[in-house]
Design a protein around this motif. Structure first.
Motif, PDB file in Angstrom:
ATOM      1  N   VAL A   1       0.863  -1.178   0.000  1.00  0.00           N
ATOM      2  CA  VAL A   1       0.000   0.000   0.000  1.00  0.00           C
ATOM      3  C   VAL A   1       0.898   1.226   0.000  1.00  0.00           C
ATOM      4  O   VAL A   1       1.776   1.362   0.859  1.00  0.00           O
ATOM      5  CB  VAL A   1      -0.940   0.028   1.222  1.00  0.00           C
ATOM      6  N   LEU A   2       0.685   2.118  -0.966  1.00  0.00           N
ATOM      7  CA  LEU A   2       1.487   3.331  -1.092  1.00  0.00           C
ATOM      8  C   LEU A   2       0.585   4.514  -1.408  1.00  0.00           C
ATOM      9  O   LEU A   2      -0.419   4.375  -2.124  1.00  0.00           O
ATOM     10  CB  LEU A   2       2.527   3.186  -2.211  1.00  0.00           C
ATOM     11  N   HIS A   3       0.930   5.666  -0.874  1.00  0.00           N
ATOM     12  CA  HIS A   3       0.194   6.871  -1.232  1.00  0.00           C
ATOM     13  C   HIS A   3       0.307   7.116  -2.740  1.00  0.00           C
ATOM     14  O   HIS A   3       1.385   6.998  -3.324  1.00  0.00           O
ATOM     15  CB  HIS A   3       0.745   8.085  -0.486  1.00  0.00           C
ATOM     16  N   ALA A   4      -0.821   7.487  -3.349  1.00  0.00           N
ATOM     17  CA  ALA A   4      -0.844   7.761  -4.781  1.00  0.00           C
ATOM     18  C   ALA A   4      -0.676   9.247  -5.086  1.00  0.00           C
ATOM     19  O   ALA A   4      -0.539   9.632  -6.253  1.00  0.00           O
ATOM     20  CB  ALA A   4      -2.151   7.270  -5.390  1.00  0.00           C
ATOM     21  N   GLY A   5      -0.696  10.078  -4.067  1.00  0.00           N
ATOM     22  CA  GLY A   5      -0.553  11.518  -4.258  1.00  0.00           C
ATOM     23  C   GLY A   5      -0.685  12.228  -2.925  1.00  0.00           C
ATOM     24  O   GLY A   5      -0.939  11.606  -1.889  1.00  0.00           O
TER      25      GLY A   5
ATOM     26  N   PRO B   1       3.987   6.526  -6.951  1.00  0.00           N
ATOM     27  CA  PRO B   1       3.931   5.335  -7.804  1.00  0.00           C
ATOM     28  C   PRO B   1       2.579   5.177  -8.471  1.00  0.00           C
ATOM     29  O   PRO B   1       1.555   5.632  -7.963  1.00  0.00           O
ATOM     30  CB  PRO B   1       4.176   4.195  -6.804  1.00  0.00           C
ATOM     31  N   THR B   2       2.593   4.526  -9.626  1.00  0.00           N
ATOM     32  CA  THR B   2       1.355   4.170 -10.311  1.00  0.00           C
ATOM     33  C   THR B   2       1.120   2.675 -10.159  1.00  0.00           C
ATOM     34  O   THR B   2       2.038   1.907  -9.838  1.00  0.00           O
ATOM     35  CB  THR B   2       1.429   4.520 -11.797  1.00  0.00           C
ATOM     36  N   LEU B   3      -0.100   2.260 -10.418  1.00  0.00           N
ATOM     37  CA  LEU B   3      -0.430   0.839 -10.304  1.00  0.00           C
ATOM     38  C   LEU B   3       0.421   0.007 -11.243  1.00  0.00           C
ATOM     39  O   LEU B   3       1.039  -0.991 -10.830  1.00  0.00           O
ATOM     40  CB  LEU B   3      -1.919   0.632 -10.603  1.00  0.00           C
ATOM     41  N   ASP B   4       0.481   0.385 -12.510  1.00  0.00           N
ATOM     42  CA  ASP B   4       1.277  -0.381 -13.473  1.00  0.00           C
ATOM     43  C   ASP B   4       2.769  -0.218 -13.215  1.00  0.00           C
ATOM     44  O   ASP B   4       3.551  -1.146 -13.446  1.00  0.00           O
ATOM     45  CB  ASP B   4       0.945   0.051 -14.902  1.00  0.00           C
ATOM     46  N   GLY B   5       3.165   0.957 -12.719  1.00  0.00           N
ATOM     47  CA  GLY B   5       4.580   1.211 -12.512  1.00  0.00           C
ATOM     48  C   GLY B   5       5.195   0.292 -11.466  1.00  0.00           C
ATOM     49  O   GLY B   5       6.291  -0.251 -11.672  1.00  0.00           O
ATOM     50  N   ILE B   6       4.506   0.089 -10.365  1.00  0.00           N
ATOM     51  CA  ILE B   6       5.043  -0.794  -9.322  1.00  0.00           C
ATOM     52  C   ILE B   6       5.082  -2.235  -9.818  1.00  0.00           C
ATOM     53  O   ILE B   6       6.056  -2.968  -9.568  1.00  0.00           O
ATOM     54  CB  ILE B   6       4.214  -0.679  -8.032  1.00  0.00           C
ATOM     55  N   LEU B   7       4.066  -2.660 -10.527  1.00  0.00           N
ATOM     56  CA  LEU B   7       4.073  -4.030 -11.054  1.00  0.00           C
ATOM     57  C   LEU B   7       5.257  -4.233 -11.994  1.00  0.00           C
ATOM     58  O   LEU B   7       5.901  -5.290 -11.977  1.00  0.00           O
ATOM     59  CB  LEU B   7       2.757  -4.330 -11.768  1.00  0.00           C
ATOM     60  N   ALA B   8       5.568  -3.223 -12.791  1.00  0.00           N
ATOM     61  CA  ALA B   8       6.719  -3.334 -13.685  1.00  0.00           C
ATOM     62  C   ALA B   8       8.027  -3.356 -12.900  1.00  0.00           C
ATOM     63  O   ALA B   8       8.941  -4.130 -13.205  1.00  0.00           O
ATOM     64  CB  ALA B   8       6.720  -2.175 -14.679  1.00  0.00           C
ATOM     65  N   GLU B   9       8.120  -2.524 -11.860  1.00  0.00           N
ATOM     66  CA  GLU B   9       9.351  -2.457 -11.070  1.00  0.00           C
ATOM     67  C   GLU B   9       9.601  -3.745 -10.294  1.00  0.00           C
ATOM     68  O   GLU B   9      10.749  -4.116 -10.051  1.00  0.00           O
ATOM     69  CB  GLU B   9       9.290  -1.269 -10.111  1.00  0.00           C
ATOM     70  N   LEU B  10       8.535  -4.433  -9.906  1.00  0.00           N
ATOM     71  CA  LEU B  10       8.712  -5.684  -9.170  1.00  0.00           C
ATOM     72  C   LEU B  10       9.392  -6.749 -10.028  1.00  0.00           C
ATOM     73  O   LEU B  10      10.078  -7.628  -9.502  1.00  0.00           O
ATOM     74  CB  LEU B  10       7.359  -6.205  -8.671  1.00  0.00           C
ATOM     75  N   ALA B  11       9.178  -6.683 -11.336  1.00  0.00           N
ATOM     76  CA  ALA B  11       9.797  -7.626 -12.277  1.00  0.00           C
ATOM     77  C   ALA B  11       9.566  -9.073 -11.829  1.00  0.00           C
ATOM     78  O   ALA B  11      10.495  -9.881 -11.758  1.00  0.00           O
ATOM     79  CB  ALA B  11      11.292  -7.343 -12.410  1.00  0.00           C
ATOM     80  N   LEU B  12       8.315  -9.410 -11.551  1.00  0.00           N
ATOM     81  CA  LEU B  12       7.987 -10.750 -11.066  1.00  0.00           C
ATOM     82  C   LEU B  12       8.115 -11.779 -12.185  1.00  0.00           C
ATOM     83  O   LEU B  12       7.722 -11.513 -13.325  1.00  0.00           O
ATOM     84  CB  LEU B  12       6.565 -10.765 -10.508  1.00  0.00           C
ATOM     85  N   PRO B  13       8.646 -12.952 -11.887  1.00  0.00           N
ATOM     86  CA  PRO B  13       8.779 -13.981 -12.922  1.00  0.00           C
ATOM     87  C   PRO B  13       7.420 -14.383 -13.498  1.00  0.00           C
ATOM     88  O   PRO B  13       6.438 -14.526 -12.768  1.00  0.00           O
ATOM     89  CB  PRO B  13       9.426 -15.154 -12.166  1.00  0.00           C
ATOM     90  N   ASP B  14       7.365 -14.559 -14.798  1.00  0.00           N
ATOM     91  CA  ASP B  14       6.121 -14.964 -15.453  1.00  0.00           C
ATOM     92  C   ASP B  14       5.657 -16.307 -14.915  1.00  0.00           C
ATOM     93  O   ASP B  14       6.451 -17.232 -14.708  1.00  0.00           O
ATOM     94  CB  ASP B  14       6.334 -15.068 -16.963  1.00  0.00           C
ATOM     95  N   GLY B  15       4.352 -16.401 -14.681  1.00  0.00           N
ATOM     96  CA  GLY B  15       3.761 -17.667 -14.292  1.00  0.00           C
ATOM     97  C   GLY B  15       3.884 -18.020 -12.824  1.00  0.00           C
ATOM     98  O   GLY B  15       3.381 -19.058 -12.403  1.00  0.00           O
ATOM     99  N   GLU B  16       4.544 -17.148 -12.030  1.00  0.00           N
ATOM    100  CA  GLU B  16       4.731 -17.465 -10.612  1.00  0.00           C
ATOM    101  C   GLU B  16       3.813 -16.681  -9.690  1.00  0.00           C
ATOM    102  O   GLU B  16       3.709 -16.996  -8.503  1.00  0.00           O
ATOM    103  CB  GLU B  16       6.187 -17.205 -10.192  1.00  0.00           C
ATOM    104  N   TRP B  17       3.141 -15.675 -10.227  1.00  0.00           N
ATOM    105  CA  TRP B  17       2.320 -14.801  -9.392  1.00  0.00           C
ATOM    106  C   TRP B  17       0.979 -14.533 -10.069  1.00  0.00           C
ATOM    107  O   TRP B  17       0.877 -14.547 -11.295  1.00  0.00           O
ATOM    108  CB  TRP B  17       3.017 -13.464  -9.167  1.00  0.00           C
ATOM    109  N   THR B  18      -0.018 -14.236  -9.237  1.00  0.00           N
ATOM    110  CA  THR B  18      -1.283 -13.728  -9.751  1.00  0.00           C
ATOM    111  C   THR B  18      -1.627 -12.448  -9.007  1.00  0.00           C
ATOM    112  O   THR B  18      -1.406 -12.335  -7.793  1.00  0.00           O
ATOM    113  CB  THR B  18      -2.420 -14.753  -9.578  1.00  0.00           C
ATOM    114  N   VAL B  19      -2.102 -11.447  -9.748  1.00  0.00           N
ATOM    115  CA  VAL B  19      -2.480 -10.166  -9.154  1.00  0.00           C
ATOM    116  C   VAL B  19      -3.948 -10.260  -8.747  1.00  0.00           C
ATOM    117  O   VAL B  19      -4.837 -10.362  -9.588  1.00  0.00           O
ATOM    118  CB  VAL B  19      -2.267  -9.010 -10.148  1.00  0.00           C
TER     119      VAL B  19
END
Length: 211
Positions: A144-148, A163-181
């Motif tokens: 959970v992060l402040h959005a503004g 941070p933006t919703l898509d931005g944090i997901l991109a920064e996490l660089a989670l391996p494909d197939g190992e996580w579900t949002v």
């Protein structure tokens, strides 16, 4: 808009913040932790940036075994006292870490990272990637992060990139197939100014499950 305040060692900044007042936070668990974790089966939990311990105490009271982490020794002392007063002192371990430089060992069924945003140096990307790596199989990562700034904050005290919703997901660089949002959304909540004026603030919430 004013410039970012002069940099200070993170540990010094946060230790002074806690040492200079009897209480920094409300003593209540974060609403979005309660919303997102109430339906999770208790297991082991890691609370990053635990402050005075309200989230960790709430989790422990619901049967979790919790590791609470903060940069401030004063905050951790208060947190331990609050846990003892709540009768859950034996369910919480407290560790002092400067996240981004050191991190607790082990894996956890829940890793909770609330408001890891700071006016002094914090390598947020590294911390959140470390947090993801610490989630056990089948476990949950809650961010959970402040959005503004709050709506009433007409002159922000310093420049910051929220941070933006898509931005944090991109920064996490989670391996494909190992996580579900499971959750990625912006939540608006009431936020009164120090003078009592009505307003709101928006937070971004991510709940991810490791498969």
């Amino acid at each position: 808009m004013t410039d970012m305040p002069p940099p200070a060692p993170a540990a010094e900044f946060w230790e002074a913040r806690y040492r200079d007042t009897d209480r920094v936070w409300s003593g209540r668990p974060n609403d979005l932790l309660v919303r997102e974790a109430s339906d999770l089966a208790p297991g082991t939990a890691l609370d990053l940036g635990c402050g005075e311990g309200a989230d960790a105490v709430w989790l422990a009271s619901r049967g979790w075994r919790v590791t609470g982490v903060d940069i401030s020794g004063t905050a951790l002392e208060r947190a331990a006292g609050h846990a003892a007063d709540a009768g859950v002192g034996d369910r919480v371990a407290w560790e002092r870490h400067e996240l981004g430089r050191s991190f607790p060992e082990g894996s956890f069924d829940l890793v909770s990272a609330h408001y890891l945003q700071s006016p002094v140096a914090l390598d947020q990307q590294t911390v959140l990637r470390d947090a993801a790596r610490a989630v056990a199989g089948g476990g949950t990562l809650l961010i959970v992060l402040h959005a503004g700034w709050p709506s009433w904050q007409t002159e922000p005290p310093f420049d910051v990139a929220f941070p933006t919703l898509d931005g944090i997901l991109a920064e996490l660089a989670l391996p494909d197939g190992e996580w579900t949002v499971e959750v990625a959304e912006t939540v608006r909540r009431p936020s009164a100014s120090p003078q009592g004026a009505d307003g709101f603030r928006e937070d971004n919430v991510w709940r991810l499950r490791r498969l």
